[in-house]
Design a protein around this motif. Structure first.
Motif, PDB file in Angstrom:
ATOM      1  N   ALA A 273       0.836  -1.208   0.000  1.00 41.87           N
ATOM      2  CA  ALA A 273       0.000   0.000   0.000  1.00 41.87           C
ATOM      3  C   ALA A 273       0.870   1.256   0.000  1.00 41.87           C
ATOM      4  N   ALA A 274       1.936   1.252   0.806  1.00 43.38           N
ATOM      5  CA  ALA A 274       2.822   2.413   0.854  1.00 43.38           C
ATOM      6  C   ALA A 274       3.478   2.654  -0.499  1.00 43.38           C
ATOM      7  N   SER A 275       3.900   1.585  -1.185  1.00 38.31           N
ATOM      8  CA  SER A 275       4.520   1.724  -2.497  1.00 38.31           C
ATOM      9  C   SER A 275       3.544   2.283  -3.528  1.00 38.31           C
ATOM     10  N   LEU A 276       2.257   2.008  -3.332  1.00 32.44           N
ATOM     11  CA  LEU A 276       1.224   2.481  -4.259  1.00 32.44           C
ATOM     12  C   LEU A 276       0.628   3.817  -3.822  1.00 32.44           C
ATOM     13  N   HIS A 277       1.177   4.387  -2.730  1.00 35.13           N
ATOM     14  CA  HIS A 277       0.745   5.700  -2.223  1.00 35.13           C
ATOM     15  C   HIS A 277      -0.749   5.708  -1.867  1.00 35.13           C
ATOM     16  N   MET A 278      -1.137   4.658  -1.150  1.00 37.75           N
ATOM     17  CA  MET A 278      -2.509   4.593  -0.654  1.00 37.75           C
ATOM     18  C   MET A 278      -2.502   3.895   0.697  1.00 37.75           C
ATOM     19  N   SER A 279      -3.579   4.041   1.414  1.00 42.43           N
ATOM     20  CA  SER A 279      -3.686   3.378   2.709  1.00 42.43           C
ATOM     21  C   SER A 279      -3.956   1.892   2.507  1.00 42.43           C
ATOM     22  N   THR A 280      -3.661   1.118   3.542  1.00 45.88           N
ATOM     23  CA  THR A 280      -3.946  -0.317   3.474  1.00 45.88           C
ATOM     24  C   THR A 280      -5.424  -0.563   3.250  1.00 45.88           C
ATOM     25  N   ARG A 281      -6.244   0.227   3.921  1.00 45.89           N
ATOM     26  CA  ARG A 281      -7.693   0.061   3.761  1.00 45.89           C
ATOM     27  C   ARG A 281      -8.117   0.331   2.322  1.00 45.89           C
ATOM     28  N   THR A 282      -7.543   1.384   1.702  1.00 47.15           N
ATOM     29  CA  THR A 282      -7.895   1.698   0.318  1.00 47.15           C
ATOM     30  C   THR A 282      -7.445   0.591  -0.625  1.00 47.15           C
ATOM     31  N   LEU A 283      -6.251   0.048  -0.382  1.00 46.29           N
ATOM     32  CA  LEU A 283      -5.762  -1.049  -1.219  1.00 46.29           C
ATOM     33  C   LEU A 283      -6.700  -2.247  -1.126  1.00 46.29           C
ATOM     34  N   HIS A 284      -7.091  -2.616   0.084  1.00 50.13           N
ATOM     35  CA  HIS A 284      -8.028  -3.734   0.255  1.00 50.13           C
ATOM     36  C   HIS A 284      -9.330  -3.460  -0.502  1.00 50.13           C
ATOM     37  N   ARG A 285      -9.847  -2.231  -0.360  1.00 45.56           N
ATOM     38  CA  ARG A 285     -11.126  -1.905  -1.001  1.00 45.56           C
ATOM     39  C   ARG A 285     -11.025  -1.963  -2.517  1.00 45.56           C
ATOM     40  N   LEU A 287      -8.811  -3.571  -4.400  1.00 44.34           N
ATOM     41  CA  LEU A 287      -8.621  -4.945  -4.866  1.00 44.34           C
ATOM     42  C   LEU A 287      -9.934  -5.716  -4.810  1.00 44.34           C
ATOM     43  N   GLU A 288     -10.722  -5.458  -3.785  1.00 43.57           N
ATOM     44  CA  GLU A 288     -12.028  -6.107  -3.689  1.00 43.57           C
ATOM     45  C   GLU A 288     -12.925  -5.675  -4.841  1.00 43.57           C
ATOM     46  N   GLU A 289     -12.860  -4.402  -5.222  1.00 41.83           N
ATOM     47  CA  GLU A 289     -13.639  -3.917  -6.354  1.00 41.83           C
ATOM     48  C   GLU A 289     -13.243  -4.610  -7.653  1.00 41.83           C
ATOM     49  N   GLU A 290     -11.971  -5.029  -7.743  1.00 41.46           N
ATOM     50  CA  GLU A 290     -11.486  -5.730  -8.920  1.00 41.46           C
ATOM     51  C   GLU A 290     -11.644  -7.246  -8.772  1.00 41.46           C
ATOM     52  N   GLY A 291     -12.343  -7.674  -7.730  1.00 42.58           N
ATOM     53  CA  GLY A 291     -12.653  -9.084  -7.551  1.00 42.58           C
ATOM     54  C   GLY A 291     -11.521  -9.914  -7.006  1.00 42.58           C
ATOM     55  N   SER A 292     -10.602  -9.276  -6.280  1.00 45.12           N
ATOM     56  CA  SER A 292      -9.448 -10.024  -5.786  1.00 45.12           C
ATOM     57  C   SER A 292      -9.103  -9.580  -4.372  1.00 45.12           C
ATOM     58  N   GLY A 293      -7.916  -9.935  -3.910  1.00 49.33           N
ATOM     59  CA  GLY A 293      -7.427  -9.560  -2.595  1.00 49.33           C
ATOM     60  C   GLY A 293      -5.938  -9.787  -2.533  1.00 49.33           C
ATOM     61  N   PHE A 294      -5.269  -9.131  -1.600  1.00 46.64           N
ATOM     62  CA  PHE A 294      -3.813  -9.216  -1.526  1.00 46.64           C
ATOM     63  C   PHE A 294      -3.346 -10.653  -1.315  1.00 46.64           C
ATOM     64  N   ARG A 295      -3.965 -11.374  -0.415  1.00 40.24           N
ATOM     65  CA  ARG A 295      -3.556 -12.746  -0.147  1.00 40.24           C
ATOM     66  C   ARG A 295      -3.763 -13.633  -1.369  1.00 40.24           C
ATOM     67  N   LEU A 296      -4.879 -13.469  -2.073  1.00 44.00           N
ATOM     68  CA  LEU A 296      -5.125 -14.245  -3.283  1.00 44.00           C
ATOM     69  C   LEU A 296      -4.039 -14.008  -4.329  1.00 44.00           C
ATOM     70  N   ILE A 297      -3.694 -12.734  -4.536  1.00 44.59           N
ATOM     71  CA  ILE A 297      -2.682 -12.397  -5.528  1.00 44.59           C
ATOM     72  C   ILE A 297      -1.338 -12.987  -5.135  1.00 44.59           C
ATOM     73  N   LYS A 298      -0.981 -12.845  -3.874  1.00 45.06           N
ATOM     74  CA  LYS A 298       0.317 -13.333  -3.392  1.00 45.06           C
ATOM     75  C   LYS A 298       0.418 -14.847  -3.535  1.00 45.06           C
ATOM     76  N   ASP A 299      -0.644 -15.560  -3.156  1.00 42.98           N
ATOM     77  CA  ASP A 299      -0.626 -17.014  -3.266  1.00 42.98           C
ATOM     78  C   ASP A 299      -0.518 -17.458  -4.722  1.00 42.98           C
ATOM     79  N   ALA A 300      -1.310 -16.826  -5.613  1.00 42.09           N
ATOM     80  CA  ALA A 300      -1.276 -17.213  -7.028  1.00 42.09           C
ATOM     81  C   ALA A 300       0.079 -16.911  -7.649  1.00 42.09           C
ATOM     82  N   PHE A 301       0.668 -15.784  -7.278  1.00 48.74           N
ATOM     83  CA  PHE A 301       1.978 -15.403  -7.804  1.00 48.74           C
ATOM     84  C   PHE A 301       3.044 -16.400  -7.359  1.00 48.74           C
ATOM     85  N   ARG A 302       3.062 -16.722  -6.083  1.00 50.41           N
ATOM     86  CA  ARG A 302       4.047 -17.688  -5.576  1.00 50.41           C
ATOM     87  C   ARG A 302       3.833 -19.062  -6.213  1.00 50.41           C
ATOM     88  N   ARG A 303       2.583 -19.453  -6.359  1.00 52.81           N
ATOM     89  CA  ARG A 303       2.281 -20.759  -6.957  1.00 52.81           C
ATOM     90  C   ARG A 303       2.830 -20.833  -8.381  1.00 52.81           C
TER      91      ARG A 303
END
Length: 369
Positions: A273-285, A287-303
């Motif tokens: 969130a800091a790298s994207l110049h937004m709050s953690t809450r805004t990042l979560h919101r 990503l949710e609007e785009e149908g995803s979430g930080f944990r989902l992205i991280k898991d899929a990327f690592r996989r």
């Protein structure tokens, strides 16, 4: 190889390998082949042309290979409906579906037009949209039974049509449209873990018909595309947009890039969130609007990286775990088993065994000598 030497070629450095591509589960491919096989066509040449090997069910398929197979099947059958329906969906139907929606004022009008157009070219399924308070439901129902309830061909037909309508809708309004929930009219398929990335985390099964829910105010969004944009959009379509949900979510890919650049450090959501110049809450919101979430992205990327490394390199499992930012190898083992159902060392042995079997020539036929 010493850790210091290999680190120079690790993701996040100037010498890193090419960016891992998004992948899909083999279940999306086997469903797409069902109509082809029903009509007596051998899928093997098409799979080979697309560079897809289904003999090893543990391997995932890169999205660009999936899109190539998508278009090859359509060309082979002369049917944009993959041979799944009572009448073929003639090539060119997708283009005219898009054209029928393009002149609408709002997304609601565009989806209404889509329903009317698809009634003409795809009479086996009906598409309607309804508003209910602050929510709207996209409803897809059979007008003719497509097969047994959990037949892979029937499952794919619903997966495909929802994905197509959602992808085109996102493109028309120029933004990701989050599906709040989707109820599917069949039992949970083996590849349902991917539904969180394809559709929504809130996917459920055994419904009478398919019903996808989204915020009603999204239906009032204006159509932002024109004929010039459509020409670009149709290049390589419909296969190119068959997994557009991954490309249309800008923030999802920005987060993937941050995760890649941070390796072998495991980036936290606060740091992202800091790298994207937004709050953690805004990042979560967002990503949710785009149908995803930080944990989902991280898991899929690592996989995706783990599968690629285990398949294409001889790096030790401990090194792969460290490169992906896992604190210890046992944590990587647990994650990998959750992704594939196999321990990473067993997965690698299966891949190698499959490669060895494919490389072994058949013994000479001595039966007639």
């Amino acid at each position: 190889m010493p850790r210091s030497a290999k680190s120079a070629a690790s993701p996040g450095t100037a010498g890193r390998p090419r960016r891992p591509r998004a992948t899909v589960a083999p279940g999306f491919v086997t469903g797409m082949l069902a109509g082809l096989e029903r009509r007596g066509h051998d899928p093997a040449p098409l799979l080979a042309d697309a560079g897809i090997d289904l003999d090893n069910p543990a391997l995932r398929i890169e999205v660009d290979r999936y899109a190539a197979l998508y278009n090859r099947i359509i060309a082979e059958l002369g049917d944009e409906g993959f041979g799944l329906f009572s009448q073929p969906v003639r090539p060119g139907s997708f283009e005219f579906l898009c054209r029928s929606m393009l002149g609408a004022a709002t997304l609601a009008d565009a989806l209404e037009r889509a329903g009317r157009f698809l009634h003409l070219v795809l009479p086996d399924l009906s598409i309607t949209i309804h508003r209910r308070g602050d929510m709207a439901q996209l409803h897809i129902a059979e007008t003719r039974a497509l097969g047994e309830r959990d037949d892979p061909a029937r499952v794919f037909a619903f997966e495909w049509l929802l994905r197509l309508l959602h992808s085109v809708a996102c493109w028309l309004v120029g933004r990701g449209l989050a599906l709040e929930a989707v109820r599917f009219p069949y039992a949970r398929p083996p590849h349902a873990d991917d539904y969180a990335l394809v559709y929504t985390e809130h996917s459920s099964f055994e419904a009478p018909d398919l019903e996808a829910s989204l915020r009603a105010n999204l239906l009032d969004l204006p159509i932002r595309r024109d004929e010039a944009a459509l020409a670009v959009f149709l290049d390589g379509a419909p296969g190119k947009i068959s997994m557009l949900y991954r490309r249309d979510r800008e923030l999802v890919f920005r987060v993937r890039d941050l995760l890649r650049d941070a390796l072998p450090t495991a980036l936290t959501v606060t740091e992202a969130a800091a790298s994207l110049h937004m709050s953690t809450r805004t990042l979560h919101r967002r990503l949710e609007e785009e149908g995803s979430g930080f944990r989902l992205i991280k898991d899929a990327f690592r996989r995706d990286i783990a599968l690629s490394r285990l398949t294409k390199t001889r790096h030790s499992i401990a090194d792969i775990a460290a490169d992906l930012g896992y604190a210890d190898t046992s944590a990587f083992y647990r994650a990998f088993v959750a992704w594939t159902g196999l321990a990473p060392d067993r997965f690698r042995r299966q891949v190698q065994q499959h490669a060895d079997d494919a490389a072994t020539p058949f013994p000479p036929d001595t039966a007639t000598h």
